[in-house]
Design an enzyme around this catalytic site. Sequence first.
Site, PDB file in Angstrom:
ATOM      1  N   GLU A 131      -1.966 -11.158   1.294  1.00  8.78           N
ATOM      2  CA  GLU A 131      -2.982 -10.269   0.723  1.00  8.78           C
ATOM      3  C   GLU A 131      -3.017 -10.405  -0.788  1.00  8.78           C
ATOM      4  OE1 GLU A 131      -5.086  -9.582   2.859  1.00  8.78           O
ATOM      5  OE2 GLU A 131      -5.123  -7.413   2.976  1.00  8.78           O
ATOM      6  N   THR A 184     -13.065  -7.065  -2.418  1.00 10.17           N
ATOM      7  CA  THR A 184     -12.006  -6.058  -2.604  1.00 10.17           C
ATOM      8  C   THR A 184     -11.564  -5.984  -4.067  1.00 10.17           C
ATOM      9  OG1 THR A 184     -11.232  -6.320  -0.357  1.00 10.17           O
ATOM     10  CG2 THR A 184      -9.653  -5.447  -1.913  1.00 10.17           C
TER      11      THR A 184
HETATM   12  N1  HSE Z   1      -6.549  -0.172   0.571  1.00 13.22           N
HETATM   13  C1  HSE Z   1      -7.337  -1.300   0.177  1.00 13.22           C
HETATM   14  C2  HSE Z   1      -8.479  -0.813  -0.699  1.00 13.22           C
HETATM   15  C3  HSE Z   1      -7.855  -1.994   1.389  1.00 13.22           C
HETATM   16  O1  HSE Z   1      -9.076   0.209  -0.365  1.00 13.22           O
HETATM   17  O2  HSE Z   1      -8.759  -1.460  -1.715  1.00 13.22           O
HETATM   18  C4  HSE Z   1      -8.673  -3.193   1.098  1.00 13.22           C
HETATM   19  O3  HSE Z   1      -9.046  -3.783   2.309  1.00 13.22           O
END
Ligand code: HSE
Length: 301
Positions: A131, A184
Site C-alpha cells: 500500500e 487516494t
Molecule cells: N483509509 C484510507 C483513506 C483508505 O481513507 O485514505 C484508502 O483506500
Amino acid sequence: DEIRVFAPATVANMICGFDILGFALDEPGDEVIMKRISTPGVVITEITGDDGRLPLDPEKNTVSACVQFLLHNLGLQHEVGVEIKLHKHMPIGSGLGSSAASTVAGLFAINALLGSPLSKEELLPYCVEGERLACGTGHADNVAPALFGGITLIRSTEPLDVISLPTPKELYAAVVFPQVDVPTRDARQLIKEKVLLKDAVTQWGNIAGLVAGLFKEDYDLIARSMHDVLIEPTRAILIPQFYEMKQIALEEGALSFGISGSGPSVVAVTRDRAIAENIKIRIQQHLNESEIESFGYVSSV
Ligand code: HSE
C-alpha cells in the site's frame, strides 16, 4: 506448481473509522495466477482489466515488487523464480481497495507456492508495504480485510495490531462507483491535519458505538454510530452528487451511507439484501440522469 488466488474488494474506513476500520466484499475482487519457473526472479506476463494503466515492469508494479521484497527477506531471491498473471476485476482508483486486492492476492500466492512459511499475520506487513508503494501511505484498512476477510480493526499501525471483529449476519453493502477519478494520494492530501476536540469526541463515540454494535449485533446502534464528522465533509466535494445519493440511500432504508475508502465509490450499509439492491439501482439511475457512468455491486459484509 501453479496457484490461482482471489482477493476481494474492501470498503475502508467503514464510514466512521478513518484508517482503522474496513470490511471485505464477496465481489468484485482481483485474481493472481502464479507459476514457478526455473529462472530466479519475478516476471509479469499478463495484466488484464487495467486499461493498460499498470506497469508490467516487475520493479515498478506493486504486486511483483512486493513478491520480490518477500523473496528477498526470506533470502530466496536467487533461488526462486515466478511468473505472474494479474486479472483485475475492479476499477483502479475507485475506493474499493483495488491495489490492496492485487497485492494481497500476489503475496498470498507466493507464500502458498513456498509451502506457507508465513502465517497471515506475518504476511500482513508485506501487504502494508504494498500500500505504501501504491499510494504513499501504509494504511492497513484495505489489506487487512482483504487478507483476513470480514471486518477488521487496525488498533495500531506501528506496531501492527489488527483485530478481526464479528460480522453481523444481516449486514449488506451496496457499493456504487461513479466513474470519476479520485486518486487516494490526492484524497489524503485534502484532509485537514488538525481536528476540533468536539468533533474528535463525536467520532470516537461513533467508532466505539459501531464496534459495540457489531459485538451485540444491534443494528440500531450500528446505524446510530456510522457517521463521519471528520473526513466526509471535506472529501464529499470530490464526489459528484454525494449528498443527493446519501438522501436516496437513507430514504430507501439504509442504516448508513458514506464514502468507500478515499472515494469516489460510495457505500450504503443495509440490513437486507433487497434494500441494498434497490439502493444500488436508484443511485445508478440518479447518476445516469446526471450523465455519470457507474458500476454497482451488492454484497454481504
Ligand atoms: N483509509 C484510507 C483513506 C483508505 O481513507 O485514505 C484508502 O483506500
